[in-house]
Design an enzyme around this catalytic site. Structure first.
Site, PDB file in Angstrom:
ATOM      1  N   ILE A 143     -11.622 -33.496  12.283  1.00 20.91           N
ATOM      2  CA  ILE A 143     -12.958 -32.690  11.691  1.00 20.91           C
ATOM      3  C   ILE A 143     -13.130 -33.413  10.273  1.00 20.91           C
ATOM      4  O   ILE A 143     -12.396 -33.670   9.540  1.00 20.91           O
ATOM      5  CB  ILE A 143     -12.902 -31.322  11.532  1.00 20.91           C
ATOM      6  CG1 ILE A 143     -12.482 -30.716  12.890  1.00 20.91           C
ATOM      7  CG2 ILE A 143     -14.031 -30.785  10.878  1.00 20.91           C
ATOM      8  CD1 ILE A 143     -12.067 -29.237  12.617  1.00 20.91           C
ATOM      9  N   CYS A 144     -14.521 -33.943   9.996  1.00 22.35           N
ATOM     10  CA  CYS A 144     -14.575 -34.364   8.833  1.00 22.35           C
ATOM     11  C   CYS A 144     -15.537 -33.135   7.810  1.00 22.35           C
ATOM     12  O   CYS A 144     -16.624 -32.984   8.395  1.00 22.35           O
ATOM     13  CB  CYS A 144     -15.681 -35.554   8.834  1.00 22.35           C
ATOM     14  SG  CYS A 144     -15.960 -36.226   6.874  1.00 22.35           S
ATOM     15  N   LEU A 145     -14.915 -32.467   7.172  1.00 26.72           N
ATOM     16  CA  LEU A 145     -15.846 -31.308   6.405  1.00 26.72           C
ATOM     17  C   LEU A 145     -14.972 -31.030   5.222  1.00 26.72           C
ATOM     18  O   LEU A 145     -13.522 -30.770   5.132  1.00 26.72           O
ATOM     19  CB  LEU A 145     -15.581 -29.979   7.337  1.00 26.72           C
ATOM     20  CG  LEU A 145     -16.234 -28.686   6.664  1.00 26.72           C
ATOM     21  CD1 LEU A 145     -17.889 -28.814   6.393  1.00 26.72           C
ATOM     22  CD2 LEU A 145     -15.809 -27.369   7.422  1.00 26.72           C
TER      23      LEU A 145
END
Ligand code: CO
Length: 145
Positions: free
Chosen positions: A90-92
């Protein structure tokens, strides 16, 4: 180790987080008897191509939590610009450099559900999905479904 905080966070999530209209947003449970290994459930937001889907998220709570963010990745395959279709990574920002101890696993899961509503293709995790999201939105929605 801060098991008190983890227990409290778990209680908040076990019965699920709902919107005012009763719609389930997220929930989470412990895996086996390891208090630091959870499975989160994200309910696909209404009126998006993820509606009706249930997305499982693997959650590991590091020893220095809450000073370090929880480690999260999607177990369920998903087609989304900010989530790897291969690994579920995940890119957060709040799961990385924007994490603060004031945040919780609940807020992180709710942010993930919000990310399903509002992808950020300019900060992609999956370049192929991001490209498709920008160039052919109908095909992106169809693939995601
Ligand atoms: Co795991």
């Amino acid at each position: 180790m801060d098991n008190g905080r983890i227990m409290k966070e778990l209680k908040e999530l076990q019965d699920g987080v709902k919107k005012a209209n009763g719609e389930l947003v997220v929930e989470a449970k412990v895996v086996g008897d390891d208090l630091r290994h959870w499975k989160g459930k994200i309910f696909g937001p209404k009126d998006t191509c993820y509606e009706g889907g249930i997305f499982y998220v693997d959650i590991h709570i590091p020893p220095d939590y809450p000073f370090k963010p929880p480690k999260m990745k999607f177990d369920t395959k998903i087609w989304h610009p900010n989530i790897s279709s291969q690994t579920g990574a995940i890119c957060l920002d709040i799961l990385k450099n924007e994490w603060t101890p004031a945040l919780t696993i609940r807020t992180a899961l709710i942010s993930l559900q919000a990310l399903l509503c509002a992808p950020e293709p300019d900060d992609p995790q999956d370049a192929e999905v991001a490209r498709q999201y920008k160039s052919d939105r109908p095909l992106y929605e169809l693939t995601a479904k």
